[in-house]
Write a protein that holds these residues in place. Structure first.
Motif, PDB file in Angstrom:
ATOM      1  N   LEU A   1       8.895  34.337   6.809  1.00  0.00           N
ATOM      2  CA  LEU A   1       7.627  34.366   6.151  1.00  0.00           C
ATOM      3  C   LEU A   1       7.658  35.778   5.189  1.00  0.00           C
ATOM      4  O   LEU A   1       7.663  36.810   5.759  1.00  0.00           O
ATOM      5  N   ASP A   2       7.187  35.392   4.125  1.00  0.00           N
ATOM      6  CA  ASP A   2       7.271  36.577   3.131  1.00  0.00           C
ATOM      7  C   ASP A   2       5.977  37.009   2.596  1.00  0.00           C
ATOM      8  O   ASP A   2       5.460  36.640   1.733  1.00  0.00           O
ATOM      9  N   LEU A   3       5.451  38.098   3.554  1.00  0.00           N
ATOM     10  CA  LEU A   3       4.378  38.600   3.340  1.00  0.00           C
ATOM     11  C   LEU A   3       4.237  39.647   2.142  1.00  0.00           C
ATOM     12  O   LEU A   3       3.362  39.705   1.265  1.00  0.00           O
ATOM     13  N   GLY A   4       5.582  40.250   1.880  1.00  0.00           N
ATOM     14  CA  GLY A   4       5.492  41.008   0.816  1.00  0.00           C
ATOM     15  C   GLY A   4       5.491  40.181  -0.602  1.00  0.00           C
ATOM     16  O   GLY A   4       4.816  40.554  -1.640  1.00  0.00           O
ATOM     17  N   GLY A   5       5.841  38.702  -0.546  1.00  0.00           N
ATOM     18  CA  GLY A   5       5.643  37.838  -1.567  1.00  0.00           C
ATOM     19  C   GLY A   5       4.169  37.672  -1.837  1.00  0.00           C
ATOM     20  O   GLY A   5       3.722  37.452  -2.903  1.00  0.00           O
TER      21      GLY A   5
END
Length: 351
Positions: free
Chosen positions: A250-254
Motif C-alpha cells: 500500500l503506497d500511502l506516500g503516493g
C-alpha cells in the motif's frame, strides 16, 4: 502545455488568450507565485508548440510537467474538487467510507452487508457484479443479474452504489443501476473503457494498476476527464512489489503525493492491499491519517463462506469496530465521517 510568463499587462495577456483560442486551443491564464502569469494551453502538441513560438517572452516550462495534465492536475484550478453522487460528497473534507462485499452472491447476502455497513456509518455500498478474476475457473460474478440486486439494495437502504464495469459495451447498463462506475486495476489503461466511462453521466472511481506509476494513474484519469466526465475519484489499492508478506504494497506516500499533485479526490482500498483481514484496520486508519478522502472496504456477512476474496473481507461486526476507531482518528485530525443519504421512508421499518 504550461508556461510561466514575466509580468505582463492584463490587456496583453487577454490578447494572447484570444489568439490562442482563434488557433483552436483551450487557453487559460492565472497569476502564479511571484506575480508571473501562468498560461495553460490544451490542444494538439504541434499547435501548442506553434503558438509558443509566437510568444514575445521566452516561456519557462513548469518543472512538474503540468502541461500534460491540464484537467487532472492543479494547473488550471488549484482548488480541491469534490465529487457528488446521489446525496454523498467525496472530497469536500469529510471522510467517506464505501463498503460492501467483493462480489454480489445473492440478494440475502447483499442486503445483510448493505444494512450492516449503513448501520456502522458507511456512506455508500460497494458490490461487484462483474468480476475480472485471475483464474478463468473462479467465480466471475452474477453479471447483469447482480446489477438488479444492487439496485434493490439501494432501494432498501438508501445507500448509493459503486460497482465495476469491465467492458465498454456494458457502461450504459451499469450506469442505469449504479451511482458510480468503477474501473478496476486491471483496466486502468484500457483506453476504450476509459473513454466510454468518460462519456457516461456517472462519476468514475479509477483504481491504480498493480504495476502503474502515479503519473500513469493521473494520465488515465486525464483520459476520462478529457472525454467529458469531470467527476473522477482516484483509488490507491496497493502495487505489486518484491514484498510477499502482504498481497500488495500500500503506497500511502503516493496518496500524499496525489493529494499535492492532483485536485481529484483520493480513496484507499486497504482490503486488496492487505489480502488479510487482520491488516485491513491498521491500513485503513493510516489512510485516514495521511490525508485520503475515504476508503473502499470489503465487508461480508460470512467471510469464511465468501466466493471471492473472503480472506481479506471484514465480518460485519469487525467493520463496525473499525468505524468506531476511525471516528477517533478523524476527530484527532479535526475531520468527520461523511454521512449516508437519509433512509428511504419505505425502508425505515426494515433496516
Amino acid at each position: 502545455m504550461l508556461f510561466l510568463l514575466p509580468e505582463l499587462p492584463s490587456p496583453r495577456v487577454d490578447a494572447l488568450l484570444a489568439q490562442a483560442r482563434r488557433e483552436g486551443l483551450i487557453a487559460h491564464a492565472a497569476r502564479a507565485q511571484g506575480g508571473r502569469w501562468r498560461l495553460s494551453l490544451l490542444g494538439e502538441r504541434s499547435a501548442c508548440a506553434a503558438f509558443a513560438r509566437t510568444l514575445a517572452a521566452e516561456p519557462l516550462p513548469c518543472a512538474e510537467e503540468d502541461e500534460f495534465l491540464p484537467l487532472a492536475s492543479r494547473a488550471l484550478d488549484p482548488s480541491d474538487r469534490a465529487v457528488d453522487f446521489d446525496g454523498v460528497s467525496i472530497g469536500d473534507g469529510a471522510f467517506a467510507v464505501v463498503a460492501g462485499p467483493c462480489a454480489i452472491e445473492g440478494e440475502e447476502q447483499l442486503l445483510a452487508a448493505a444494512r450492516a455497513v449503513r448501520e456502522a456509518g458507511a456512506a455508500a455500498l460497494r458490490g461487484g457484479a462483474f468480476k475480472p478474476r485471475t483464474s478463468p475457473y473462479s467465480f466471475p460474478g452474477l453479471g447483469r443479474a447482480g446489477l438488479e440486486l444492487l439496485a434493490r439494495a439501494r432501494a432498501a437502504t438508501g445507500l448509493p452504489t459503486v460497482t465495476e464495469v469491465v467492458d465498454p459495451a456494458d457502461v450504459d447498463a451499469v450506469a442505469q443501476h449504479a451511482s458510480v462506475l468503477q474501473v478496476g486495476a486491471r483496466n486502468m489503461q484500457n483506453y476504450r473503457l476509459l473513454e466510454a466511462v468518460g462519456r457516461a453521466a456517472r462519476p468514475v472511481l479509477l483504481k491504480r494498476g498493480l504495476g502503474a506509476r502515479l503519473d500513469e494513474l493521473l494520465h488515465a484519469a486525464e483520459r476520462v476527464l478529457a472525454a467529458g466526465n469531470p467527476n473522477v475519484l482516484l483509488c490507491e489499492r496497493g502495487v505489486r512489489s518484491f514484498e510477499t508478506a502482504t498481497r500488495c504494497t500500500l503506497d500511502l506516500g503516493g496518496v500524499a503525493w496525489l493529494k499535492r499533485r492532483s485536485r481529484l479526490p483520493v480513496l484507499v482500498d486497504p482490503s486488496h492491499a492487505a489480502g488479510d483481514r487482520a491488516l485491513v484496520p491498521p491500513l485503513a486508519l493510516a489512510a485516514a491519517a495521511c490525508g485520503a478522502d475515504g476508503l473502499l472496504v470489503e465487508v461480508h456477512p460470512a467471510p469464511e463462506r465468501a466466493r471471492c476474496d473472503g480472506e481479506q473481507s471484514l465480518a460485519c461486526e469487525d467493520f463496525a469496530r473499525l468505524m468506531e476507531r476511525l471516528r477517533a482518528v478523524l476527530a484527532a485530525l479535526g475531520r468527520t465521517l461523511a454521512s449516508a443519504p437519509p433512509l428511504p421512508a419505505a425502508a425505515r421499518s426494515r433496516v
